[in-house]
Scaffold this motif. Structure first.
Motif, short mmCIF file in Angstrom:
data_model
loop_
_atom_site.label_atom_id
_atom_site.label_comp_id
_atom_site.label_asym_id
_atom_site.label_seq_id
_atom_site.Cartn_x
_atom_site.Cartn_y
_atom_site.Cartn_z
N LEU A 127 -8.50 -39.91 35.36
CA LEU A 127 -9.07 -38.81 36.13
C LEU A 127 -8.02 -38.00 36.86
O LEU A 127 -8.31 -37.29 37.81
N SER A 128 -6.78 -38.08 36.42
CA SER A 128 -5.69 -37.36 37.06
C SER A 128 -5.64 -35.92 36.56
O SER A 128 -6.01 -35.61 35.43
N LEU A 129 -5.17 -35.04 37.43
CA LEU A 129 -4.95 -33.65 37.02
C LEU A 129 -3.66 -33.50 36.25
O LEU A 129 -3.42 -32.47 35.64
N TYR A 130 -2.81 -34.51 36.27
CA TYR A 130 -1.50 -34.44 35.64
C TYR A 130 -1.60 -34.98 34.23
O TYR A 130 -1.19 -36.10 33.94
N THR A 131 -2.16 -34.20 33.34
CA THR A 131 -2.36 -34.66 31.97
C THR A 131 -1.24 -34.22 31.04
O THR A 131 -1.03 -34.83 30.01
N VAL A 132 -0.52 -33.17 31.38
CA VAL A 132 0.54 -32.65 30.53
C VAL A 132 1.87 -33.21 31.01
O VAL A 132 2.22 -33.11 32.18
N ARG A 133 2.63 -33.81 30.09
CA ARG A 133 3.95 -34.36 30.41
C ARG A 133 5.06 -33.36 30.10
O ARG A 133 6.09 -33.38 30.75
N ALA A 134 4.85 -32.50 29.09
CA ALA A 134 5.87 -31.52 28.74
C ALA A 134 5.26 -30.40 27.93
O ALA A 134 4.28 -30.60 27.21
N MET A 135 5.85 -29.23 28.05
CA MET A 135 5.51 -28.06 27.23
C MET A 135 6.81 -27.56 26.65
O MET A 135 7.75 -27.26 27.40
N ILE A 136 6.89 -27.47 25.34
CA ILE A 136 8.15 -27.11 24.66
C ILE A 136 7.86 -25.97 23.69
O ILE A 136 6.89 -26.03 22.93
N ILE A 137 8.71 -24.96 23.71
CA ILE A 137 8.63 -23.87 22.74
C ILE A 137 9.97 -23.79 22.05
O ILE A 137 11.02 -23.68 22.70
N MET A 138 9.95 -23.86 20.71
CA MET A 138 11.18 -23.83 19.90
C MET A 138 11.09 -22.73 18.85
O MET A 138 10.00 -22.36 18.43
N ASP A 139 12.25 -22.26 18.44
CA ASP A 139 12.28 -21.27 17.37
C ASP A 139 12.12 -21.95 16.02
O ASP A 139 11.96 -23.17 15.94
N GLY A 140 12.21 -21.19 14.95
CA GLY A 140 12.02 -21.71 13.61
C GLY A 140 13.09 -22.68 13.16
O GLY A 140 12.88 -23.44 12.21
N ASP A 141 14.25 -22.68 13.83
CA ASP A 141 15.33 -23.60 13.48
C ASP A 141 15.36 -24.85 14.34
O ASP A 141 16.23 -25.69 14.19
N GLY A 142 14.45 -24.95 15.27
CA GLY A 142 14.39 -26.13 16.14
C GLY A 142 15.20 -26.01 17.41
O GLY A 142 15.41 -26.99 18.10
N ASN A 143 15.64 -24.80 17.73
CA ASN A 143 16.38 -24.59 18.97
C ASN A 143 15.41 -24.33 20.11
O ASN A 143 14.44 -23.60 19.95
N ARG A 144 15.71 -24.90 21.26
CA ARG A 144 14.85 -24.77 22.43
C ARG A 144 14.86 -23.34 22.95
O ARG A 144 15.90 -22.76 23.20
N LEU A 145 13.68 -22.77 23.10
CA LEU A 145 13.53 -21.48 23.76
C LEU A 145 13.14 -21.71 25.22
O LEU A 145 13.73 -21.15 26.12
N VAL A 146 12.10 -22.53 25.41
CA VAL A 146 11.62 -22.87 26.75
C VAL A 146 11.14 -24.31 26.70
O VAL A 146 10.49 -24.72 25.75
N ALA A 147 11.46 -25.07 27.75
CA ALA A 147 10.95 -26.43 27.87
C ALA A 147 10.72 -26.74 29.34
O ALA A 147 11.57 -26.43 30.18
N LYS A 148 9.59 -27.33 29.62
CA LYS A 148 9.28 -27.73 30.99
C LYS A 148 8.70 -29.14 30.93
O LYS A 148 7.72 -29.40 30.25
N TYR A 149 9.37 -30.06 31.63
CA TYR A 149 8.93 -31.45 31.71
C TYR A 149 8.37 -31.70 33.10
O TYR A 149 8.96 -31.28 34.09
N TYR A 150 7.24 -32.40 33.15
CA TYR A 150 6.58 -32.67 34.42
C TYR A 150 6.66 -34.16 34.74
O TYR A 150 6.47 -34.99 33.86
N SER A 151 6.91 -34.48 36.01
CA SER A 151 7.06 -35.88 36.39
C SER A 151 6.15 -36.28 37.54
O SER A 151 6.33 -37.33 38.13
N ARG A 152 5.19 -35.47 37.91
CA ARG A 152 4.27 -35.81 38.99
C ARG A 152 3.19 -36.75 38.48
O ARG A 152 3.01 -36.92 37.30
N GLY A 153 2.49 -37.33 39.40
CA GLY A 153 1.38 -38.20 39.03
C GLY A 153 1.80 -39.64 38.93
O GLY A 153 2.88 -40.04 39.35
N PRO A 154 0.95 -40.47 38.32
CA PRO A 154 1.19 -41.91 38.30
C PRO A 154 2.32 -42.35 37.38
O PRO A 154 2.87 -43.42 37.55
N HIS A 155 2.67 -41.54 36.39
CA HIS A 155 3.71 -41.94 35.44
C HIS A 155 5.00 -41.18 35.73
O HIS A 155 4.98 -39.98 36.00
N ALA A 156 6.11 -41.87 35.63
CA ALA A 156 7.41 -41.23 35.84
C ALA A 156 7.82 -40.50 34.57
O ALA A 156 7.39 -40.82 33.47
#
Length: 107
Positions: A4-33
């Motif tokens: 029942l936590s609001l912290y359901t997303v651990r990461a959001m990653i956007i990559m180009d067609g070659d697998g290079n990172r464009l944007v990445a955001k990792y979340y560490s709040r909530g019960p899991h580190a």
């Protein structure tokens, strides 16, 4: 028990067609580190994830102890990472909302 936590997303990653990172955001709040604390660990996870999903036709996988939803739009790969016991339909709604918002902004 239901998560029942609001912290359901651990990461959001956007990559180009070659697998290079464009944007990445990792979340560490909530019960899991956060699992991937350094940039080196994050990039390793992202490159392995891209190599596993780049030719896949599915949208959901269980990878490295995480539920990962992904979508390929034009030449961009979008990934949403959640806990393994997380509801895939909820994560799918979040990913679809993100895809829709990005497409509206970039029209």
């Amino acid at each position: 028990m239901v998560n029942l936590s609001l912290y359901t997303v651990r990461a959001m990653i956007i990559m180009d067609g070659d697998g290079n990172r464009l944007v990445a955001k990792y979340y560490s709040r909530g019960p899991h580190a956060q699992n991937y604390k350094t940039v080196k660990e994050q990039k390793k996870f992202e490159s392995e994830l891209f190599s596993k999903t780049r030719k896949s036709s599915g949208e959901v996988i269980l990878y490295d102890g995480h539920t990962v939803l992904f979508k390929y739009v034009n030449d961009v790969h979008l990934y949403l990472v959640g806990d393994p016991e997380e509801n895939e339909l909820l994560l799918s709604a979040v990913l679809n909302g993100l895809v829709e918002a990005i497409s509206l902004l970039l029209k």
